[in-house]
Motif scaffolding. Structure first.
Motif, PDB file in Angstrom:
ATOM      1  N   UNK A 143      45.962  45.821  42.323  1.00 13.88           N
ATOM      2  CA  UNK A 143      45.374  44.910  41.331  1.00 13.88           C
ATOM      3  C   UNK A 143      43.889  45.225  41.141  1.00 13.88           C
ATOM      4  N   UNK A 144      43.170  45.355  42.229  1.00 12.95           N
ATOM      5  CA  UNK A 144      41.720  45.629  42.155  1.00 12.95           C
ATOM      6  C   UNK A 144      41.467  46.998  41.528  1.00 12.95           C
ATOM      7  N   UNK A 145      42.225  48.013  41.918  1.00 14.75           N
ATOM      8  CA  UNK A 145      42.054  49.347  41.329  1.00 14.75           C
ATOM      9  C   UNK A 145      42.303  49.305  39.826  1.00 14.75           C
ATOM     10  N   UNK A 146      43.326  48.586  39.396  1.00 13.94           N
ATOM     11  CA  UNK A 146      43.636  48.490  37.968  1.00 13.94           C
ATOM     12  C   UNK A 146      42.528  47.760  37.218  1.00 13.94           C
ATOM     13  N   UNK A 147      41.989  46.699  37.814  1.00  8.64           N
ATOM     14  CA  UNK A 147      40.864  45.984  37.169  1.00  8.64           C
ATOM     15  C   UNK A 147      39.683  46.938  37.004  1.00  8.64           C
ATOM     16  N   UNK A 148      39.399  47.692  38.035  1.00  8.62           N
ATOM     17  CA  UNK A 148      38.279  48.657  37.959  1.00  8.62           C
ATOM     18  C   UNK A 148      38.539  49.713  36.889  1.00  8.62           C
ATOM     19  N   UNK A 149      39.774  50.206  36.824  1.00 10.54           N
ATOM     20  CA  UNK A 149      40.111  51.230  35.839  1.00 10.54           C
ATOM     21  C   UNK A 149      40.062  50.701  34.410  1.00 10.54           C
TER      22      UNK A 149
END
Length: 152
Positions: A143-149
């Motif tokens: 979830x966090x990686x996708x938000x950053x991306x």
């Protein structure tokens, strides 16, 4: 061409150079607020991840007399300032008029939409899947990686 004529600067970003604060709106149903609360818990526990939550918990309901007023308040106060709109993709999302409206507003405002599959769910909302820029499972790092991306 000699090596002296090339002036190329290489910049290497470490994970410490990434943005660490994000503006999020979580589209969710108050009837299924446990999923919302669990998602917020995951985000709170994430390392090196700060965010502002533009979502509307049930206890802070927007005071609006009509659906149009409510939609405009959501657009201006919650969705427009968000960098990413997160849609919880439980099957109920397919049948929620307001989740559909929030996703439509996010698209109109050119916001990235992240679909999150509910924990342990065998099926998800086709509506959310069709409109999400990215779908992830119920996992903090994903979830966090996708938000950053997805964040501009």
């Amino acid at each position: 061409m000699s090596d002296d004529s090339l002036n190329i600067e290489t910049i290497t970003l470490s994970s410490d150079d990434r943005r660490t604060e994000y503006r999020l709106f979580v589209s969710h149903s108050w009837d299924y607020s446990d999923e919302y609360e669990n998602l917020i818990e995951l985000l709170e526990e994430a390392n090196h991840f700060e965010y502002t939550n533009y979502s509307i918990p049930e206890e802070d309901e927007i005071d609006a007399d009509t659906d149009e007023e409510l939609e405009e308040a959501l657009r201006k106060g919650q969705i427009k300032p968000a960098s990413v709109v997160i849609a919880l993709a439980g099957l109920y999302s397919s049948y929620s008029d307001w989740i559909g409206r929030e996703i439509r507003i996010a698209e109109e405002e050119d916001k990235a939409i992240l679909g999150v599959e509910p924990w342990g769910s065998d099926s998800t909302s086709n509506y959310v899947e069709r409109h999400a820029d990215q779908m992830v499972g119920w996992n903090t790092d994903s979830i966090v990686d996708a938000i950053r991306d997805l964040s501009p």
